[in-house]
Design a protein around this motif. Structure first.
Motif, short mmCIF file in Angstrom:
data_model
loop_
_atom_site.label_atom_id
_atom_site.label_comp_id
_atom_site.label_asym_id
_atom_site.label_seq_id
_atom_site.Cartn_x
_atom_site.Cartn_y
_atom_site.Cartn_z
N LYS C 43 9.02 0.83 2.62
CA LYS C 43 7.61 1.15 2.87
C LYS C 43 6.77 0.60 1.73
N ARG C 44 5.58 0.17 2.06
CA ARG C 44 4.76 -0.54 1.09
C ARG C 44 3.37 0.12 0.98
N SER C 108 -2.98 -4.69 7.74
CA SER C 108 -1.83 -5.42 8.30
C SER C 108 -0.76 -5.67 7.25
N TYR C 109 -1.12 -5.60 5.97
CA TYR C 109 -0.15 -5.91 4.91
C TYR C 109 0.64 -4.68 4.44
N PHE C 110 0.06 -3.50 4.61
CA PHE C 110 0.66 -2.30 3.99
C PHE C 110 0.95 -1.22 5.02
N ASP C 111 1.92 -0.36 4.66
CA ASP C 111 2.20 0.81 5.49
C ASP C 111 1.25 1.95 5.17
#
Lengths: 326, 326, 326
Positions: C43-44, C108-111
């Motif tokens: 997870k980011r 769109s880049y991160f959770d």
């Protein structure tokens, strides 16, 4: 590491034996950077910058990664708050947070802390007491690595000694020369102080050459030969460390210098095997000529590359100390 | 990757076959971002920014993480030292470190380097030679990824081609249009150059439309139709790429433009299926209207999302090349 | 987490039960920081700063690391592009990218995304609607953690409640006092609002004391006793939270205050067991005296240390929610 306040800080020359061990360890890691990939697992290093940095910033992060440590970088001045260094002051000016408070918090967040803090070059007493570094040490209560302070740059000096160690002449003591060089700004003494301290500490012969008025603090140069004639100083040198610094006596000032002290190939006519060193960043053709920097004498890139292994040796040693291994 | 100096750089269109492979690889990673989670283990990417960045900065870090690579970001201008680009100069001005020296050091610290460096828009010759990028390549001696240079933005263009690939019309060649758009500043040509280079390289039909005086460098547009009438150019378009750029002929200048070139819904009355693309950041209602950006024609968010997989495909390919796999 | 728009945001007091669970979870992680070292694997978290930060910045990164999450920090204002917050505007000024576009990309880049955005202190309506935070929430479509918004600082407040929980007096309800303190600048209301909201939400008795004209928004203080006499308010206090804020009624202004509201040891003569709290950074001897900050009453360092576990509890809870565990 021989810091009186704690066995754990790395802020100055740590004594001959530990320094020798660190040099060997640095060379070991240079050959096997990821040998101890899990040694620092679960340990966290905070790298706090009060000033710009390229080599120190990146090499320290890489060294931590090579040991499996987590590292977090903070540009204190740009990303956080302007720090107050004076005790007891009424903080109604530009500083937003006291180093006591910020340092305490950072101490609670990290296992090890590293800090870069340049001198004022105006408040001699503060600089001579390495005020910011020592307030940071006092506030954090954690093992500290200096990433260059007012007085010293020990990770640079360790990398320099690793470099010298790998280029020692066979069968005799090397002649090491530290030469002043011109600059357009008033620069700190830290690299020169530290290089002298470590070179003398490693029992090498050291000659320091600079214009009159540019004498370094004797605390760092005791045992070195001081020679005001650059060409005489350079004779038969094995290693020539080039660096500008401002006046120590006339603190932070840059009294005029008549001769051109920039090191060029012709300066080394009496030192045909001399290797040339500089900590970078270097202003080309002001401090050092292109011909030297781009030629076979230069160890400058090698010194910079060794910064990773210097930091790695120190972090590894600190991990040993905190976990009780030796 | 077809760069004459090395098989390893990613700074321009790499040829049809490699580009096709990268597009496929990007689509693969889009579906399985963590498929190669260990592929880059032990490899280190340095991302060097001489200019601001949002998408490129973050997508490249994520791409590296998805491949198990370590990445370190350096804002060269803000965190390190101002770089000198000229050879042979006496560095007595504002620059502190020569790109030769800084580049060499970075080359020793990282396995791969990525760099962002915008054009001057004033020194045409320097920009046309992609001076900073090429000096960086020469200095580092490591495989380089361009994060946008004076001339090109290849990671953006690969993401654009991934996007086009996933929206191709059935059973026929797409009509791709690159249209100039208004702006209040003088902007680089890199995105437009690169989009033309890749679109033509992928053998799509490309029409470029812009006011007179805004012709791009023919090196990038050879094979495209140039049409000064925007509405004519847009007829039956499948993809409309919107971008401002300054004059190339009257280099970096912004000669006045009479008509309103901003793309709006009404501009697309003769292109009812047209999808609209832009690389972001976009100034709304100056370059592109809200109705388009917020409507169903927009591929803008998808392009940005594809930046991760574009970077991941390139890093993965470079890992293959360095380890001898293909 | 009880945010009307989504069950996943952490931007305000989440209700008594969830808050209690988070406090317990924070205390658990304080004792076992690495218990859930793999929980967030894959997870980011993106941490987006529109303003400076020390504690929030570092504690959030550490909390993510402790849960095995990847985190990436972006200083939006310094490393990326100036954001436009107004809808429908013609962007021909200083802002380069609309929050709709940047937020969508980050989504769109991160959770998970975390954002810090201070109030304007000039546009009351925008601030009261927590405009930037809410536009960011709308644009990203991902679970959001507030790293301090115009209205609230919930990670700070959770850390404060963890701190209070660990110092509760035996066998009786604590008396909690929030006292205004002097400052030289116009400061936000977020910490004060949030502390009141959480303290009342946790069903503690809360007395708020400040000069006339410095009343907080009643939305946050309903249920608290308002007492304009500081010394009366402080009688028998168990916890004294010290904080400056600007006027809410005369929005963002700092009407003159006659008495010296700085908390010193003598202010606590009728509250001999009172513990003193502050969120840091604190201007010493303006807001709080050295004697208190360096003395046994201070919980200030403990609050800051608890920031790690506050963030960790929240991230852990969000991971539970997104994976369907409870």
């Amino acid at each position: 590491m021989n810091n009186p306040a704690s066995a754990f800080h790395f802020t100055e020359f740590p004594g001959f034996e530990i320094a020798q061990k660190l040099i060997e360890s640095g060379i070991f890691y240079k050959n096997s950077p990821r040998y101890d990939l899990h040694k620092g697992r679960g340990k966290r290093l905070g790298c706090i910058f009060l000033n710009p940095s390229l080599r120190t910033r990146i090499s320290t992060q890489i060294a931590a990664e090579n040991l499996g440590m987590e590292s977090i970088v903070l540009n204190m001045d740009k990303e956080a708050w302007a720090l107050e260094m004076e005790d007891g002051t009424l903080m109604n000016g530009n500083t937003v947070e006291h180093i006591k408070d910020a340092g305490g918090v950072l101490g609670s967040y990290f296992d090890f802390l590293a800090i870069r803090s340049f001198p004022t070059l105006s408040d001699k007493e503060a600089d001579m007491n390495d005020k910011v570094l020592n307030k940071f040490i006092a506030a954090t209560g954690k093992p500290i690595i200096s990433l260059e302070s007012a007085l010293r740059h020990p990770l640079q000096s360790l990398a320099d000694q690793i470099t010298i160690q790998q280029h020692l002449p066979q069968g005799r003591k090397p002649k090491v020369v530290l030469t002043w060089a011109p600059h357009i700004k008033s620069l700190p003494h830290a690299v020169a102080n530290s290089f002298a301290e470590w070179t003398l500490g490693m029992k090498h012969d050291l000659t320091i050459t600079h214009p009159e008025g540019y004498e370094l603090d004797e605390k760092f140069t005791e045992g070195a030969s001081i020679e005001y004639d650059q060409s005489k100083a350079l004779e038969d040198a094995d290693f020539v460390y080039v660096k500008n610094w401002s006046s120590f006596r006339n603190y932070g000032k840059t009294p005029p210098v008549r001769d051109n002290w920039m090191l060029k190939e012709s300066s080394l006519s009496q030192a045909k095997n001399a290797k040339v060193m500089h900590c970078l960043p270097v202003r080309r053709n002001l401090v050092l000529s292109d011909e030297i920097l781009d030629g076979p004498r230069s160890l400058v890139q090698e010194q910079a590359a060794n910064r990773v292994f210097s930091a790695q040796a120190v972090l590894s040693h600190m991990l040993d100390l905190t976990t009780g291994q030796k």
